[in-house]
Design an enzyme around this catalytic site. Structure first.
Site, short mmCIF file in Angstrom:
data_model
loop_
_atom_site.label_atom_id
_atom_site.label_comp_id
_atom_site.label_asym_id
_atom_site.label_seq_id
_atom_site.Cartn_x
_atom_site.Cartn_y
_atom_site.Cartn_z
N ARG A 1 48.06 53.31 29.68
CA ARG A 1 47.40 53.74 31.11
C ARG A 1 48.40 53.45 32.07
O ARG A 1 48.81 52.39 32.40
CB ARG A 1 46.11 53.07 31.59
CG ARG A 1 45.50 53.45 32.58
CD ARG A 1 43.95 53.05 32.77
NE ARG A 1 43.28 53.43 31.65
CZ ARG A 1 42.69 52.47 30.81
NH1 ARG A 1 42.38 51.35 31.12
NH2 ARG A 1 41.97 52.91 29.84
N CYS B 1 35.81 34.07 42.42
CA CYS B 1 36.23 33.59 41.52
C CYS B 1 36.90 32.18 41.32
O CYS B 1 37.72 31.82 42.13
CB CYS B 1 37.11 34.76 40.64
SG CYS B 1 37.45 34.31 38.88
N CYS C 1 40.90 47.36 25.29
CA CYS C 1 41.71 47.64 26.25
C CYS C 1 42.50 46.44 26.80
O CYS C 1 41.71 45.74 27.11
CB CYS C 1 40.83 48.24 27.41
SG CYS C 1 41.95 48.71 28.78
N CYS D 1 44.54 32.89 39.17
CA CYS D 1 45.51 33.93 38.66
C CYS D 1 46.23 34.31 39.78
O CYS D 1 45.36 34.81 40.94
CB CYS D 1 44.54 35.12 38.27
SG CYS D 1 43.45 34.87 36.87
N CYS E 1 32.85 50.98 29.81
CA CYS E 1 34.07 49.79 29.70
C CYS E 1 33.55 48.71 30.69
O CYS E 1 32.98 49.04 31.62
CB CYS E 1 35.41 50.42 29.93
SG CYS E 1 36.71 49.14 29.99
N CYS F 1 45.68 37.44 41.88
CA CYS F 1 44.40 38.23 42.19
C CYS F 1 43.72 38.06 43.63
O CYS F 1 43.59 36.70 44.09
CB CYS F 1 43.37 37.77 40.99
SG CYS F 1 41.75 38.84 41.24
N CYS G 1 34.50 52.10 34.16
CA CYS G 1 34.71 50.54 33.82
C CYS G 1 34.28 49.66 34.83
O CYS G 1 34.52 49.90 36.13
CB CYS G 1 36.32 50.40 33.92
SG CYS G 1 36.64 48.58 33.30
N1 SAM Z 1 37.76 38.56 35.72
C1 SAM Z 1 38.02 39.49 34.55
C2 SAM Z 1 39.32 38.86 33.93
O1 SAM Z 1 40.09 38.27 34.64
O2 SAM Z 1 39.40 39.23 33.00
C3 SAM Z 1 37.98 40.80 34.93
C4 SAM Z 1 38.75 41.39 36.43
S1 SAM Z 1 40.25 41.20 36.52
C5 SAM Z 1 40.39 41.37 38.25
C6 SAM Z 1 40.97 42.27 35.71
C7 SAM Z 1 42.73 42.39 35.63
O3 SAM Z 1 43.20 42.96 36.69
C8 SAM Z 1 43.37 41.18 35.46
O4 SAM Z 1 43.60 40.74 34.07
C9 SAM Z 1 44.71 41.80 35.98
O5 SAM Z 1 45.55 42.13 34.77
C10 SAM Z 1 44.45 43.01 36.87
N2 SAM Z 1 44.82 42.78 38.37
C11 SAM Z 1 44.05 41.59 39.03
N3 SAM Z 1 44.77 41.89 40.39
C12 SAM Z 1 45.78 42.65 40.31
C13 SAM Z 1 46.86 42.91 41.13
N4 SAM Z 1 47.02 42.39 42.37
N5 SAM Z 1 47.59 43.80 40.75
C14 SAM Z 1 47.74 44.21 39.47
N6 SAM Z 1 46.59 44.16 38.57
C15 SAM Z 1 45.69 43.08 38.82
C1 DTB Z 2 43.60 46.83 34.59
O1 DTB Z 2 44.55 46.73 33.61
N1 DTB Z 2 43.72 47.17 35.97
C2 DTB Z 2 42.70 47.37 36.59
C3 DTB Z 2 41.43 47.19 35.48
N2 DTB Z 2 42.24 46.91 34.28
C4 DTB Z 2 40.34 46.06 35.57
C5 DTB Z 2 42.28 46.30 37.63
C6 DTB Z 2 43.73 46.47 38.89
C7 DTB Z 2 43.23 45.64 39.79
C8 DTB Z 2 44.19 45.82 41.06
C9 DTB Z 2 43.67 44.81 42.21
C10 DTB Z 2 42.35 45.16 42.84
O2 DTB Z 2 42.06 46.24 43.15
O3 DTB Z 2 41.68 44.18 43.10
FE1 SF4 Z 3 38.99 35.87 38.51
FE2 SF4 Z 3 40.81 37.59 39.58
FE3 SF4 Z 3 41.43 36.06 37.54
FE4 SF4 Z 3 39.73 37.96 36.77
S1 SF4 Z 3 41.75 38.09 37.60
S2 SF4 Z 3 39.69 35.59 36.22
S3 SF4 Z 3 38.75 38.01 39.03
S4 SF4 Z 3 40.87 35.15 39.70
#
Ligand code: SAM
Ligand code: DTB
Ligand code: SF4
Length: 326
Positions: free
Chosen positions: A260, A52, A188, A56, A128, A59, A96
């Site tokens: 959730r 990506c 959501c 973030c 979702c 992430c 989802c």
């Molecule tokens: N890329 C899209 C976005 O950012 O909206 C969708 C996927 S992104 C992985 C969805 C959500 O996962 C993020 O907004 C964040 O709230 C959650 N997330 C990602 N990494 C995480 C982590 N290490 N711990 C907890 N939540 C996480």
């Molecule tokens: C949300 O609030 N938590 C989920 C879902 N929406 C998409 C994602 C959590 C991701 C945790 C890190 C991972 O597994 O990559």
């Molecule tokens: Fe990309 Fe992760 Fe940020 Fe979603 S949360 S935009 S997958 S870097």
């Protein structure tokens, strides 16, 4: 009464209520608005993983951090449907699909996601997606394909957001949420704790969520999953009492919303999770993987449900109730 005119000082006062009193208040409101024996069971699948462009800092899927996540192109529809069927057989009612995209682009990948949405919908599950930013037109296309909910998190307060992500703005996030609403898809939207935010940031985020024109139908509260290689890998582990406080405050502010208990359950005992359900959580992610990180297995959760006397909520329950009341 459901309010979306909360004042920041009211939110602060609720959040700062002595813990046992707060849990009691939240549990009371939970009983007034929801069937407390019921927990919505959702399963996640990463349909496009890693690589990506965003930064973030929590992430594992951001291309710029070395986290060991394998980049995977968009999955085929047939494979996705197999996962969805498996999740349904194990008791999930919501599926989802997540993509490591900054935003949706109008191309063949999007057409494929539209087909996936149709397919999962035909299985009788609530569908979702979480695909990053959306235009209103894209939201309408997803709605027409049968999308039930769109996940797009605010993550933290507007001020702390800048410390966590620089490649897009809070305003961008709010715009997408608006586009989702305009298309008639349920929202959501929640956040993460453990990002180094202050209590005031948590209060501000909950205030933003609870004063949107309509409350999100679901609010995921995630505890940061600390992934090696991300800038936040060494953050302290989220304290369970902070999680309980967040959930209880969200429940009081948004009484009819599904709150959730999201990422972070592998680091919580059953007793700790029970406190979260007591404080008003009524939804979980189930299945042994979130998007890229581990989650308790269906078997472990079944045992927990049996022990606590919880049962999975059926799909499309709100709609059915509305049909009967007409
Ligand atoms: N890329 C899209 C976005 O950012 O909206 C969708 C996927 S992104 C992985 C969805 C959500 O996962 C993020 O907004 C964040 O709230 C959650 N997330 C990602 N990494 C995480 C982590 N290490 N711990 C907890 N939540 C996480
Ligand atoms: C949300 O609030 N938590 C989920 C879902 N929406 C998409 C994602 C959590 C991701 C945790 C890190 C991972 O597994 O990559
Ligand atoms: Fe990309 Fe992760 Fe940020 Fe979603 S949360 S935009 S997958 S870097």
């Amino acid at each position: 009464m459901i309010r979306n005119n909360w004042l920041i000082d009211e939110v602060k006062e609720i959040y700062n209520t002595p813990l046992l009193e707060l849990i009691y208040k939240a549990a009371t409101i939970h009983r007034e608005y929801n069937d407390t024996a019921e927990v919505q069971v959702c399963t996640l699948l990463s349909i496009k993983t890693g690589g990506c462009s965003e930064d973030c800092s929590y992430c594992p899927q951001a291309a710029r951090y070395n986290t060991g996540v394998n980049v995977q192109a968009l999955m085929q529809k047939e494979d996705v449907l197999k996962y969805a069927q498996k999740a349904k057989d194990a008791g999930s009612t919501r599926f989802c699909m997540g993509a490591a995209w900054r935003e949706v682009r109008d191309n063949r990948d999007f057409d494929r996601v539209i087909d996936m949405v149709k397919g999962v919908n035909e299985l009788g599950m609530e569908v979702c997606c979480t695909l990053g930013m959306l235009t209103e037109n894209q939201a309408h296309k997803l709605a027409d394909a049968g999308l039930y909910a769109y996940n797009h998190n605010l993550d933290t307060s507007d001020t702390h957001y800048r410390e966590i992500i620089t490649t897009r703005t809070y305003e961008d996030r709010l715009n997408t949420l608006d586009n989702v609403r305009k298309a008639g898809v349920t929202v959501c939207c929640g956040g993460i704790i453990g990002l180094g935010e202050a209590h005031d940031d948590r209060i501000k985020m909950l205030h933003t969520l609870a004063t949107l024109p309509e409350h999100p139908e679901s609010v995921p509260i995630n505890a940061l999953v600390r992934v090696k290689g991300t800038p936040l890998e060494n953050n302290p582990k989220v304290d369970i009492w902070d999680m309980v406080r967040m959930i209880a405050t969200a429940r009081i502010l948004m009484p009819a919303t599904m709150v959730r208990l999201s990422a972070g359950r592998t680091e919580m005992s059953v007793a700790e999770q029970a406190l979260c359900f007591m404080a008003g959580a009524n939804s979980i992610f189930a299945g042994d993987k979130l998007l890229t990180t581990p989650n308790p297995s269906f078997e472990e959760d079944n045992i927990m449900f049996q022990l606590l006397g919880l049962k999975p909520r059926e799909a499309f329950k709100t709609e059915k109730a509305e049909q009967f009341s007409v």
